[in-house]
Structures are given as structure tokens and as C-alpha cells.
Design a protein around this motif. Structure first.
Motif, short mmCIF file in Angstrom:
data_model
loop_
_atom_site.label_atom_id
_atom_site.label_comp_id
_atom_site.label_asym_id
_atom_site.label_seq_id
_atom_site.Cartn_x
_atom_site.Cartn_y
_atom_site.Cartn_z
N ASP A 1 35.37 40.71 48.30
CA ASP A 1 35.80 39.34 48.56
C ASP A 1 34.83 38.79 49.60
O ASP A 1 34.72 39.34 50.71
N ILE A 2 34.13 37.72 49.25
CA ILE A 2 33.09 37.18 50.11
C ILE A 2 33.26 35.67 50.24
O ILE A 2 33.35 34.97 49.23
N SER A 3 33.31 35.20 51.47
CA SER A 3 33.25 33.76 51.70
C SER A 3 32.18 33.51 52.75
O SER A 3 31.92 34.36 53.61
N PHE A 4 31.55 32.36 52.64
CA PHE A 4 30.40 32.05 53.48
C PHE A 4 30.49 30.59 53.87
O PHE A 4 30.89 29.75 53.07
N LYS A 5 30.13 30.28 55.10
CA LYS A 5 30.15 28.89 55.58
C LYS A 5 28.86 28.64 56.36
O LYS A 5 28.52 29.40 57.26
N VAL B 1 31.63 18.16 46.65
CA VAL B 1 31.64 18.60 45.26
C VAL B 1 31.72 20.13 45.23
O VAL B 1 31.00 20.80 45.98
N THR B 2 32.59 20.67 44.37
CA THR B 2 32.70 22.12 44.21
C THR B 2 32.28 22.49 42.80
O THR B 2 32.76 21.90 41.83
N ARG B 3 31.34 23.45 42.72
CA ARG B 3 30.81 23.90 41.43
C ARG B 3 30.61 25.40 41.47
O ARG B 3 30.26 25.96 42.51
N PRO B 4 30.73 26.07 40.31
CA PRO B 4 30.40 27.51 40.27
C PRO B 4 28.89 27.70 40.27
O PRO B 4 28.16 26.92 39.65
N GLU B 5 28.44 28.70 41.01
CA GLU B 5 27.02 29.06 41.07
C GLU B 5 26.93 30.58 41.06
O GLU B 5 27.86 31.26 41.48
N THR B 6 25.81 31.10 40.60
CA THR B 6 25.60 32.55 40.54
C THR B 6 24.32 32.91 41.28
O THR B 6 23.30 32.23 41.15
N PHE B 7 24.40 33.99 42.06
CA PHE B 7 23.28 34.46 42.86
C PHE B 7 23.02 35.93 42.55
O PHE B 7 23.94 36.69 42.27
N ASN B 8 21.76 36.31 42.61
CA ASN B 8 21.38 37.72 42.49
C ASN B 8 21.53 38.36 43.86
O ASN B 8 21.02 37.83 44.84
N GLY C 1 30.47 32.41 42.41
CA GLY C 1 31.48 31.84 43.28
C GLY C 1 31.39 30.33 43.28
O GLY C 1 30.49 29.73 42.68
N ASN C 2 32.34 29.72 43.96
CA ASN C 2 32.39 28.27 44.07
C ASN C 2 31.64 27.82 45.32
O ASN C 2 31.95 28.26 46.42
N VAL C 3 30.66 26.96 45.11
CA VAL C 3 29.92 26.34 46.20
C VAL C 3 30.49 24.93 46.39
O VAL C 3 30.60 24.17 45.42
N THR C 4 30.83 24.60 47.63
CA THR C 4 31.28 23.25 47.96
C THR C 4 30.26 22.64 48.89
O THR C 4 29.98 23.17 49.97
N LEU C 5 29.69 21.53 48.45
CA LEU C 5 28.65 20.83 49.20
C LEU C 5 28.81 19.34 48.94
O LEU C 5 28.96 18.92 47.79
N HIS C 6 28.81 18.55 49.99
CA HIS C 6 28.85 17.09 49.87
C HIS C 6 30.09 16.63 49.10
O HIS C 6 30.06 15.67 48.33
N THR D 1 29.87 21.20 56.37
CA THR D 1 29.52 22.56 55.97
C THR D 1 29.23 22.67 54.48
O THR D 1 29.67 21.86 53.68
N LEU D 2 28.49 23.71 54.13
CA LEU D 2 28.39 24.20 52.77
C LEU D 2 29.25 25.45 52.74
O LEU D 2 29.11 26.31 53.61
N ASP D 3 30.17 25.53 51.79
CA ASP D 3 31.09 26.66 51.69
C ASP D 3 30.89 27.40 50.37
O ASP D 3 30.61 26.78 49.35
N PHE D 4 31.07 28.71 50.43
CA PHE D 4 30.97 29.55 49.24
C PHE D 4 32.17 30.49 49.23
O PHE D 4 32.50 31.09 50.25
N GLN D 5 32.82 30.64 48.07
CA GLN D 5 33.92 31.59 47.89
C GLN D 5 33.67 32.35 46.60
O GLN D 5 33.59 31.76 45.52
#
Length: 177
Positions: A49-53, A110-117, A103-108, A83-87
Motif C-alpha cells: 500500500d503506497i501513497s505519496f504527496k 483532476v484524478t486519473r489512473p497512471e502506471t509507473f515502472n 495508482g490514482n494521481v490527483t493533480l490540479h 499538492t500532487l497526490d498518488f494512491q
């Protein structure tokens, strides 16, 4: 190793980005202030479980005028969206120590799913007996997906600022008691 809590060691971690400028070069920057909540077994991140701000006002592109502009309503609008938030929502193992983190990135606003390596770089004890783990992450988002559309047309064709923003993270985390 069991799933445990980890704290980011900010002195040994970095959140960096790059974006095309004038269609011919890249501007690079970093965010100095960020935090994360991580519950994970570093040897198997599939159940993490990872969240980032990220504090967007901590942007640094080595140009104070540009950094000030990035915090305005033309870009991040930090007064309204600080903030930019990631869950995290899913983590899939793709190889030894290699993962796709979605995870879901929230920026400005807007929340959208994004994928990272993500790469698990390893674990070790520091000279003071603290258990540490290292991770690298890389991915890209489109500014326009988050309503960040400020730009200018160039006389020679193209635009001043690219739409794709490449993001890279180097994280050193310390296991919590």
C-alpha cells in the motif's frame, strides 16, 4: 520479510521531472518537499500500500522566475491545488525486483489512473542498525490530462512546452518499528 511500515528518508531520496522545451531541448526540475506512506514487504511489492504527496510549491528548475510562474494559475495553481497526490491501486510483478505500479494521481483537481515502472534496488542495514530499502520509479503523465494547458505557439512550428512530463523517483526508505 513481512509487510511493514516504511518512511521515506528524504535526505537520500529525490523526485525529479523533465519536459520538452521549444521542441528542441528538455527542462529538468525537482520537488524538494514530499512524503509517503508505505506498507510493504520490499522483497515482494505486489501487496504493498503506497501513497505519496508532493508539495508543488517546492518546485525547483534552477530558475526562480520560472519556478514562481509554475506555482501560478497558469500551471499548478498552488493556492487552490497545493499538492500532487498518488494512491496505489494495483502492483504487478514483471520480473525479478521489477513491478508495474498503478495508482490514482490527483493533480490540479483532476484524478486519473497512471502506471509507473518500479525497481526494488535492494535492502541493507546502515551503520546505525536501521533497515533501509531502495526503490526507483519512472513514468510519464500528460499535462493536458490534468488541465495544465498553458502554452505558446512557436514561429518555427510546434509549441513552447511539451505535453508529456517524464517523472523519476529515487526513494530510500527506513523500516519503522
Amino acid at each position: 520479510m513481512a509487510k511493514t511500515k516504511w518512511a521515506v528518508d528524504a535526505a537520500h531520496s529525490a523526485v525529479d521531472f523533465s519536459v520538452r522545451h521549444m521542441m528542441i531541448a528538455k527542462v529538468k526540475g525537482t520537488f524538494h518537499t514530499f512524503e509517503a506512506n508505505i506498507e510493504a514487504d520490499p522483497s515482494d511489492l505486489t501487496s504493498a500500500d503506497i501513497s505519496f504527496k508532493i508539495d508543488l510549491s517546492s518546485v525547483d528548475t534552477r530558475n526562480k522566475d520560472r519556478d514562481a510562474h509554475l506555482t501560478t494559475a497558469d500551471f499548478f495553481h498552488v493556492e487552490q491545488f497545493p499538492t500532487l497526490d498518488f494512491q496505489s491501486t494495483a502492483i504487478a510483478k514483471t520480473g525479478e525486483g521489477e513491478y508495474l505500479l498503478t495508482g490514482n494521481v490527483t493533480l490540479h483537481g483532476v484524478t486519473r489512473p497512471e502506471t509507473f515502472n518500479v525497481t526494488f534496488e535492494g535492502a541493507a542495514k546502515d551503520p546505525w542498525g536501521n533497515e533501509k530499502a531502495g526503490f526507483s520509479a519512472a513514468g510519464a503523465i500528460k499535462r493536458s490530462d490534468y488541465g495544465l494547458t498553458y502554452n505558446a505557439a512557436l514561429e518555427t512550428g510546434g509549441v513552447l512546452i511539451g505535453d508529456e512530463v517524464k517523472i523519476s523517483l529515487e526513494i530510500e526508505a527506513v523500516r519503522q518499528a
